[in-house]
Design a protein around this motif. Structure first.
Motif, PDB file in Angstrom:
ATOM      1  N   LEU A  51      52.413  37.777  53.647  1.00  0.00           N
ATOM      2  CA  LEU A  51      51.471  38.220  52.618  1.00  0.00           C
ATOM      3  C   LEU A  51      50.043  38.215  53.141  1.00  0.00           C
ATOM      4  O   LEU A  51      49.286  39.161  52.918  1.00  0.00           O
ATOM      5  CB  LEU A  51      51.581  37.330  51.370  1.00  0.00           C
ATOM      6  N   SER A  52      49.678  37.171  53.862  1.00  0.00           N
ATOM      7  CA  SER A  52      48.331  37.061  54.405  1.00  0.00           C
ATOM      8  C   SER A  52      48.038  38.203  55.382  1.00  0.00           C
ATOM      9  O   SER A  52      46.996  38.856  55.307  1.00  0.00           O
ATOM     10  CB  SER A  52      48.176  35.703  55.099  1.00  0.00           C
ATOM     11  N   GLN A  55      47.793  41.533  53.538  1.00  0.00           N
ATOM     12  CA  GLN A  55      46.535  41.642  52.808  1.00  0.00           C
ATOM     13  C   GLN A  55      45.420  42.080  53.761  1.00  0.00           C
ATOM     14  O   GLN A  55      44.649  42.986  53.446  1.00  0.00           O
ATOM     15  CB  GLN A  55      46.170  40.281  52.197  1.00  0.00           C
ATOM     16  N   LYS A  56      45.362  41.455  54.929  1.00  0.00           N
ATOM     17  CA  LYS A  56      44.348  41.818  55.938  1.00  0.00           C
ATOM     18  C   LYS A  56      44.505  43.264  56.376  1.00  0.00           C
ATOM     19  O   LYS A  56      43.530  43.944  56.670  1.00  0.00           O
ATOM     20  CB  LYS A  56      44.442  40.891  57.152  1.00  0.00           C
ATOM     21  N   ILE A  60      48.662  45.341  50.824  1.00  0.00           N
ATOM     22  CA  ILE A  60      48.802  44.727  49.504  1.00  0.00           C
ATOM     23  C   ILE A  60      47.446  44.145  49.108  1.00  0.00           C
ATOM     24  O   ILE A  60      46.572  43.949  49.954  1.00  0.00           O
ATOM     25  CB  ILE A  60      49.876  43.618  49.486  1.00  0.00           C
ATOM     26  N   VAL A  61      47.306  43.877  47.815  1.00  0.00           N
ATOM     27  CA  VAL A  61      46.104  43.208  47.314  1.00  0.00           C
ATOM     28  C   VAL A  61      46.515  42.082  46.377  1.00  0.00           C
ATOM     29  O   VAL A  61      47.605  42.107  45.804  1.00  0.00           O
ATOM     30  CB  VAL A  61      45.140  44.170  46.565  1.00  0.00           C
ATOM     31  N   LEU A  62      45.611  41.129  46.253  1.00  0.00           N
ATOM     32  CA  LEU A  62      45.794  40.070  45.283  1.00  0.00           C
ATOM     33  C   LEU A  62      45.347  40.640  43.947  1.00  0.00           C
ATOM     34  O   LEU A  62      44.178  40.945  43.751  1.00  0.00           O
ATOM     35  CB  LEU A  62      44.949  38.855  45.674  1.00  0.00           C
ATOM     36  N   TYR A  72      50.587  39.564  43.585  1.00  0.00           N
ATOM     37  CA  TYR A  72      50.272  40.585  44.579  1.00  0.00           C
ATOM     38  C   TYR A  72      50.819  41.932  44.137  1.00  0.00           C
ATOM     39  O   TYR A  72      51.810  41.997  43.417  1.00  0.00           O
ATOM     40  CB  TYR A  72      50.898  40.225  45.931  1.00  0.00           C
ATOM     41  N   THR A  75      49.360  48.460  47.734  1.00  0.00           N
ATOM     42  CA  THR A  75      48.276  49.439  47.658  1.00  0.00           C
ATOM     43  C   THR A  75      48.843  50.832  47.952  1.00  0.00           C
ATOM     44  O   THR A  75      49.997  50.965  48.371  1.00  0.00           O
ATOM     45  CB  THR A  75      47.183  49.139  48.703  1.00  0.00           C
TER      46      THR A  75
END
Length: 105
Positions: A51-52, A55-56, A60-62, A72, A75
């Protein structure tokens, strides 16, 4: 940083599949098991690492963080990357049809 394409890990692929509907940690682990029909069971360490990274990479986004749970969601870039990977995997299967044709020598 953004995702540079290329083959995805199995974990990335299933996280994106499971995030077609927004999800949080524990629920996400269960969704991955469900989507993979029990073949893939992802623990918290692996999940949060993936997930981390995703995200970077902008996949995906929080969507929500209420202090207890982080939700989550995928995108547009993540969905596009998932579809590209899906097409790549379908090509691998198609190209492997030689294995089912038998050996007529």
């Amino acid at each position: 940083m953004s995702y540079n394409g290329g083959p995805m890990t199995e974990a990335m692929y299933y996280v994106l599949l499971a995030l077609i509907r927004p999800n949080h940690g524990y629920q996400l682990m269960q969704s991955i098991t469900d989507v993979s029909r029990g073949r893939l069971k992802m623990g918290p360490g692996t999940l949060y690492g993936v997930l981390s990274r995703m995200q970077k990479d902008g996949l995906i986004v929080l969507a929500k963080d209420d202090g207890r749970r982080k939700t989550y969601e995928i995108t547009k870039e993540g969905e596009q990357a998932l579809r590209v990977e899906y097409e790549r995997l379908k090509s691998l299967i198609y190209d492997s049809r030689i294995l089912e044709e038998g050996n007529d020598e």
